[in-house]
Scaffold this motif. Structure first.
Motif, PDB file in Angstrom:
ATOM      1  N   CYS A   1       0.850  -1.194   0.000  1.00  0.00           N
ATOM      2  CA  CYS A   1       0.000   0.000   0.000  1.00  0.00           C
ATOM      3  C   CYS A   1       0.883   1.239   0.000  1.00  0.00           C
ATOM      4  CB  CYS A   1      -0.895   0.049   1.234  1.00  0.00           C
ATOM      5  SG  CYS A   1      -1.966  -1.370   1.466  1.00  0.00           S
ATOM      6  N   ALA A   2       0.904   1.974  -1.095  1.00  0.00           N
ATOM      7  CA  ALA A   2       1.669   3.208  -1.202  1.00  0.00           C
ATOM      8  C   ALA A   2       0.717   4.394  -1.028  1.00  0.00           C
ATOM      9  CB  ALA A   2       2.378   3.292  -2.549  1.00  0.00           C
ATOM     10  N   LEU A   3       1.047   5.307  -0.121  1.00  0.00           N
ATOM     11  CA  LEU A   3       0.171   6.419   0.239  1.00  0.00           C
ATOM     12  C   LEU A   3       0.711   7.737  -0.334  1.00  0.00           C
ATOM     13  CD1 LEU A   3      -0.443   5.580   4.022  1.00  0.00           C
ATOM     14  CD2 LEU A   3      -1.484   4.548   1.981  1.00  0.00           C
ATOM     15  N   TYR A   4      -0.229   8.625  -0.730  1.00  0.00           N
ATOM     16  CA  TYR A   4       0.141   9.900  -1.351  1.00  0.00           C
ATOM     17  C   TYR A   4      -0.736  11.021  -0.801  1.00  0.00           C
ATOM     18  CZ  TYR A   4       2.503   6.946  -4.803  1.00  0.00           C
ATOM     19  OH  TYR A   4       3.317   6.033  -5.409  1.00  0.00           O
ATOM     20  N   THR A   5      -0.216  12.258  -0.902  1.00  0.00           N
ATOM     21  CA  THR A   5      -0.978  13.410  -0.424  1.00  0.00           C
ATOM     22  C   THR A   5      -2.014  13.876  -1.432  1.00  0.00           C
ATOM     23  OG1 THR A   5       0.684  14.950  -1.287  1.00  0.00           O
ATOM     24  CG2 THR A   5       0.930  14.233   1.014  1.00  0.00           C
TER      25      THR A   5
END
Length: 387
Positions: free
Chosen positions: A340-344
């Motif tokens: 799971c890669a999270l971004y703003t």
């Protein structure tokens, strides 16, 4: 719920184009050091009533929320170290070992029994009606076929058990998958199996046939179809007529847009035009539970709660997670876990260009990749001069 924290460096920029966003090798190493529990057909319950595994998404989501509240995702840093974590596993019940010569499959429905020209694995694999059934099978609505008529079965992500079927019926198998929370795919096949447990006095017992419907919490594909059978004392277990099917839908994540399917590619987000980075970090889930985008959503939301509380203390503006990309990461074709890669802020499918990376001779690929954006706040990209 096992997970690992981010240590990845920022993506490099060359001639205005980003290199593939580096995977979080430290998190991957931690996941590989505590690998996904594996299961084979011979180690799961054989009673149809309890052979399938029950997945509880509420409990898994709560575990993610608790974990983030005490051990949040770190900002990307080449020197950061992950705090020790509580290790949890999604376990499959084990089959009680049977004494030699004890009946194994009396309670199961049986498929055609192959004892001609001999009661052996070669005769079983050559039996044409098995292949005809697989080749003539109709793909169930809502599924895509990933392989046809193999002599092997899948060892995919998120094992959910199996059921013995009365006939080779992908539609009935698909309904089992549809009715079991977390099921993303299934494999149906014919298996040569002993009528009694092989052992002393029964080294090579008579065979019968089971038609098995195996359920999985991740996709089955040609690459993970690696199970060719086993030898039990002198009895050879083999599979044939093996078809794999993958669901076209996954569970939505509350508060997020409909999933955007990116196939075998991950988001490769460049730095923003002002030099800032939208990338926040990563979680890797590898408890063996089914692939579930809601776990990433829980991580994203809980990280926002943590960041907001910290920002109030420091009177700063919090970095908020508004978008995530989740997929199953494979090392040389074997699942590492749900990444799971999270971004703003949100990135569209044109940035889904990251497919293959090498680390030494090891090959890292992605499958079952989906992107989700916050339904009410997708984030704002910085406004920079046109130049």
């Amino acid at each position: 719920m096992r997970s690992a924290l981010i240590l990845a460096a920022l993506a490099a920029m060359v001639a205005g184009n980003p290199l593939p966003q580096e995977l979080d090798w430290a998190a991957i190493d931690e996941a590989l050091a505590d690998p996904i529990p594996t299961t084979t057909d011979s180690s799961i319950p054989t009673a149809p009533a309890d052979a399938l595994v029950t997945y509880d998404p509420v409990a898994e989501i709560a575990a993610v929320q608790k974990e983030i509240s005490t051990d949040p995702i770190s900002a990307p840093s080449p020197t950061a170290t992950a705090a020790p974590e509580e290790k949890r596993s999604f376990l499959v019940k084990s089959l009680a070992k049977r004494d030699a010569c004890q009946p194994e499959v009396d309670s199961f429905p049986k498929g055609p029994v192959v004892h001609s020209p001999g009661d052996d694995d070669a005769s079983f694999l050559a039996y044409q009606p098995f292949h005809d059934a697989a080749l003539g099978a109709v793909t169930p609505p809502g599924y895509t076929k990933s392989y046809t008529d193999l002599n092997k079965t899948s060892n995919a992500y998120g094992y959910m058990g199996w059921v013995a079927m009365a006939s080779y019926d992908p539609l009935a198998c698909s309904k089992l998958c549809d009715n079991n929370v977390g099921c993303a795919s299934f494999n149906i096949h014919f298996e040569r199996t002993p009528v009694v447990a092989p052992g002393a006095g029964c080294e090579n017992p008579e065979s019968t046939t089971l038609i098995k419907c195996n359920l999985w919490g991740g996709p089955v594909n040609f690459e993970n179809a690696v199970n060719t059978g086993e030898t039990r004392t002198n009895f050879v277990v083999v599979h044939t007529g093996s078809n794999g099917y993958v669901s076209k839908t996954i569970e939505p994540a509350l508060g997020y847009t409909e999933p955007l399917y990116l196939e075998d590619a991950a988001i490769n987000a460049p730095l923003n035009c002002d030099g800032t980075d939208s990338y926040m970090g990563v979680k890797i889930f590898n408890s063996g539970a089914p692939f579930d985008a809601r776990l990433c959503a829980a991580a994203c939301n809980s990280q926002n709660d943590y960041n907001t509380k910290q920002a109030l203390k420091t009177k700063t503006v919090p970095r908020l997670c508004r978008f995530f990309n989740t997929y199953i990461l494979l090392k040389n074709g074997v699942s590492v876990g749900q990444y799971c890669a999270l971004y703003t802020h949100c990135w569209d499918e044109s940035f889904a260009t990251n497919k293959l990376q090498y680390r030494g001779s090891d090959r890292y690929t992605k499958v079952f990749s989906y992107a989700f954006a916050n339904a009410t706040d997708t984030g704002v990209h910085p406004v920079c001069p046109a130049a």
